[in-house]
Design an enzyme around this catalytic site. Sequence first.
Site, PDB file in Angstrom:
ATOM      1  CE  LYS A   1      -4.210  -1.688   2.122  1.00  0.00           C
ATOM      2  NZ  LYS A   1      -5.214  -1.578   3.168  1.00  0.00           N
TER       3      LYS A   1
ATOM      4  N   GLY B   1     -15.209  -6.123  11.521  1.00  0.00           N
ATOM      5  CA  GLY B   1     -14.219  -5.890  10.468  1.00  0.00           C
ATOM      6  C   GLY B   1     -14.788  -6.004   9.067  1.00  0.00           C
TER       7      GLY B   1
END
Length: 273
Positions: free
Chosen positions: A66, A240
Site C-alpha cells: 500500500k 471488520g
Amino acid sequence: MLRTFAVIGDPIDHSLSPTIHNAAYRHLDLECTYIGYKINKNELESGIQSLKSIKISGFNVTIPHKIEIMKLLDDVDENCKLIGAANTIVNDNGSLKGYNTDMDGFLEPIKNREIPIRNSNVLLLGAGGASRAIIAGFAKEHVKKITVVNRTIEKANNLSKFGKNLEIKSDVIPIDDIETLNENYDFIVNASSLGLNNESNIIPTKLIDSNTTVYDIVYKPVNTALIKDSKKKNAEIIYGYEMLLSQAVRSFEIWLGQKAPYEAMKKAILGGF
Ligand code: ATR
C-alpha cells in the site's frame, strides 16, 4: 467490452475481494472479472508492468504494497497524499491514478450508526498501514485524543506524531503496559493483526462498557475474542467485515462510475466465511 480488475498483495489467497466484486458484477450483469494476483514484496514494479500489459482496468492494493505503490503512480487523490498510501488504482491507458478508500471505508460504519466522533477519546491497538488511515479518519472528524498501543514502540511514536501533525492529541503506551490503562475510551479499535489467528483478547475488559464502541478491523473470524468479550460488556460492536465492505463499495464506484450493489456484496462477504 470485457474489463478486468485485480487485487494485488502477498498473501492473496485468503482475500475476499474477488468474491465481493465478482458478486457485484454478476448482480448487475456487467462484463467484468476480478482476480487475485500475488506479487511478492520485491517484485512490485514488474508485477505492475504485467498488469499493464494485460490492460488491467483497475486494481486494489493490499499488504505489503500500500505504501510502496505510491512511487509507481502517475497521480494520486487527496486521501492518498494525506495517508501516504493507496489501495485503489485506476489504469487509464497505462497512466495510473491512486485513491485511498480505507479512511472513509473505516468511518462509514460509525456514521451509519450515528455514533458521535467529535471530541471523543480513542484507544487504538496497532501501528501499521491500516492504523494510519484510521488516525487520518479520526482526525478528519476531530476526535479529542488517540492513545496508540503497539508492540513496536517506534512505530507507535511515529503514528502518534502523525496524529499530532493533524492537530489531535496523542500519546503512546507500550503493549506490555496495556493493563495500566484506566481512562474512559469512547472508541476502542483493533487495527493490529491480533485476532486473525484466534489469539485471545489483550484489551483489558475493565475499559469496556455499554458506552464503548469496539471496532475490530480483523474480519476473519467474524467474532474475534475482542468482540466476544465486548459483547459480554454490552458494548456497541463494529465488525471488520463492515470496513471491508465499505472500502470495496467505494472502489467499485470509482472504477465503474455507478452505484455499487451493497446488499449483493454484503451477502457475498457473509457467505464467504
Ligand atoms: P496493516 O497494513 O494491516 O496495518 P501491518 O502494517 O503489517 O498491517 O501492521 C500490523 C500491526 O499488527 C502492527 O501494529 C503490528 O505490530 P508491530 O508494529 O509491532 O509489528 C501488529 N501485530 C502483528 N502481530 C502482532 C502480535 N503477535 N502481537 C502484537 N501486535 C502484533
